[in-house]
Enzyme design. Structure first.
Site, PDB file in Angstrom:
ATOM      1  NE  ARG A 145      42.347  35.309  38.489  1.00  0.00           N
ATOM      2  CZ  ARG A 145      42.091  35.933  37.333  1.00  0.00           C
ATOM      3  NH1 ARG A 145      43.050  36.026  36.406  1.00  0.00           N
ATOM      4  NH2 ARG A 145      40.899  36.459  37.104  1.00  0.00           N
ATOM      5  CE  LYS A 170      39.837  32.568  38.467  1.00  0.00           C
ATOM      6  NZ  LYS A 170      38.728  32.808  39.422  1.00  0.00           N
ATOM      7  CG  HIS A 243      43.210  36.713  45.341  1.00  0.00           C
ATOM      8  ND1 HIS A 243      44.043  35.851  44.681  1.00  0.00           N
ATOM      9  CD2 HIS A 243      42.071  36.784  44.592  1.00  0.00           C
ATOM     10  CE1 HIS A 243      43.442  35.419  43.592  1.00  0.00           C
ATOM     11  NE2 HIS A 243      42.260  35.964  43.504  1.00  0.00           N
ATOM     12  NE  ARG A 246      42.897  38.946  40.846  1.00  0.00           N
ATOM     13  CZ  ARG A 246      42.906  39.173  39.535  1.00  0.00           C
ATOM     14  NH1 ARG A 246      44.045  39.487  38.928  1.00  0.00           N
ATOM     15  NH2 ARG A 246      41.807  39.077  38.807  1.00  0.00           N
ATOM     16  CG  HIS A 269      37.850  41.135  37.135  1.00  0.00           C
ATOM     17  ND1 HIS A 269      37.790  42.179  38.049  1.00  0.00           N
ATOM     18  CD2 HIS A 269      38.432  40.098  37.798  1.00  0.00           C
ATOM     19  CE1 HIS A 269      38.324  41.787  39.188  1.00  0.00           C
ATOM     20  NE2 HIS A 269      38.711  40.536  39.067  1.00  0.00           N
ATOM     21  CE1 TYR A 278      39.836  44.259  44.647  1.00  0.00           C
ATOM     22  CE2 TYR A 278      38.833  43.890  42.514  1.00  0.00           C
ATOM     23  CZ  TYR A 278      39.587  43.440  43.565  1.00  0.00           C
ATOM     24  OH  TYR A 278      40.087  42.169  43.556  1.00  0.00           O
TER      25      TYR A 278
END
Length: 299
Positions: A145, A170, A243, A246, A269, A278
């Site tokens: 990110r 995150k 993004h 990414r 993730h 994806y």
């Protein structure tokens, strides 16, 4: 804060809960234990419909606001401030399923070339050009990110032996991601030839950040996005967002045969469900190729 959420997420939740409080007060709810599921459902509906002071929110934004409300009521129950959780039975708005926007490998190369000359090119005199090329090479090589790139410190990089980077994702979760040789070369060229020049402009101590701005401070998310946007304009690419690289990283990895669990780890993730979107992108690509190539694909 206990969940290790980013400052931007906390600020968004703060705004959401402030609006929630105003709506509850207008309905005569002064204690959190008085709130009912009907109140929560009405709040969600008001977000989607908008009012005189607020435009209607998209399902994704309303879902984020609902997450803040759910967290508030769960906390109130845990602390004994309410006997029941009125938000639990209320479903969040279902967002439309949108496929991530990835660009092709050729378009990525155009974008990288537009950011700055490749390492070793005699045109790399401008330290910002070296930085910009290194930044975009890094984003595409790691799937990081933009906030992870701007938060990166020099000590997080390993360029000797097997190049890799330690990323803070995150929720405070860390992960190690390999660096390809193109990104490693661009970063090394930037760190040796450009970062010292940018750091010399710092009014005080040079920050430990990998990517510095023109004044010698840490490059911000807005600054990094400006670098990406400028490169996109020069390469005449319109489908570019913060993004984009990414999404392109994940899509190209899966197209190349990478296991989805590996891509999940590389992207940071928490759930493979997030990564699975994806796979829809690659299936769409397969359908396009099939429809164009098979003699009996179209009726």
């Amino acid at each position: 804060m206990e969940r290790g959420l980013a400052a931007n997420t906390l600020e968004s939740y703060r705004r959401d809960l402030s609006r929630y409080q105003q709506i509850l007060a207008a309905a005569g709810r002064t204690e959190i234990g008085e709130v009912t599921s009907t109140d929560v459902a009405s709040y969600v509906a008001s977000l989607r419909e908008g009012d005189a002071d607020h435009p209607p929110l998209a399902a994704s934004s309303a879902g984020r606001a609902m997450a803040a409300v759910r967290g508030l009521h769960a906390f109130a129950c845990a602390q004994g401030l309410a006997a029941a959780d009125p938000a639990r039975p209320v479903p969040p708005p279902a967002p439309p399923r949108r496929l991530p926007k990835a660009i092709s490998v050729d378009e990525v190369e155009r974008l990288l070339d537009a950011a700055g000359p490749a390492p070793g090119n005699p045109e790399t005199a401008d330290p910002r050009a070296l930085r910009d090329r290194a930044l975009l090479e890094f984003l595409y090589a790691t799937g990081a990110r933009i906030s992870e790139a701007t938060g990166l410190d020099v000590d997080d990089l390993t360029l000797d032996g097997e190049p890799s980077v330690l990323l803070d994702g995150k929720g405070g979760k860390q992960r190690i991601v390999p660096l390809g040789r193109y990104a490693a070369a661009a970063l090394e060229a930037y760190l040796v030839r450009a970062r010292p020049a940018l750091g010399s402009r710092a009014p005080r101590t040079v920050p430990p950040a990998v990517f510095l701005n023109a004044r010698g401070g840490r490059l911000t998310r807005q600054g990094a996005w400006a670098v990406l946007r400028a490169a996109a304009e020069r390469s005449r690419l319109s489908r570019v967002s913060p993004h984009t690289l990414r999404h392109s990283f994940a899509t190209h990895m899966l197209d190349g045969g990478a296991d989805i669990r590996v891509v999940q780890e590389l992207l940071g993730h928490a759930s493979v469900t997030t990564t699975q979107i994806y796979t829809l992108v690659t299936v769409e690509k397969l359908r396009e190729v099939y429809a164009a190539a098979h003699p009996r694909a179209l009726g």
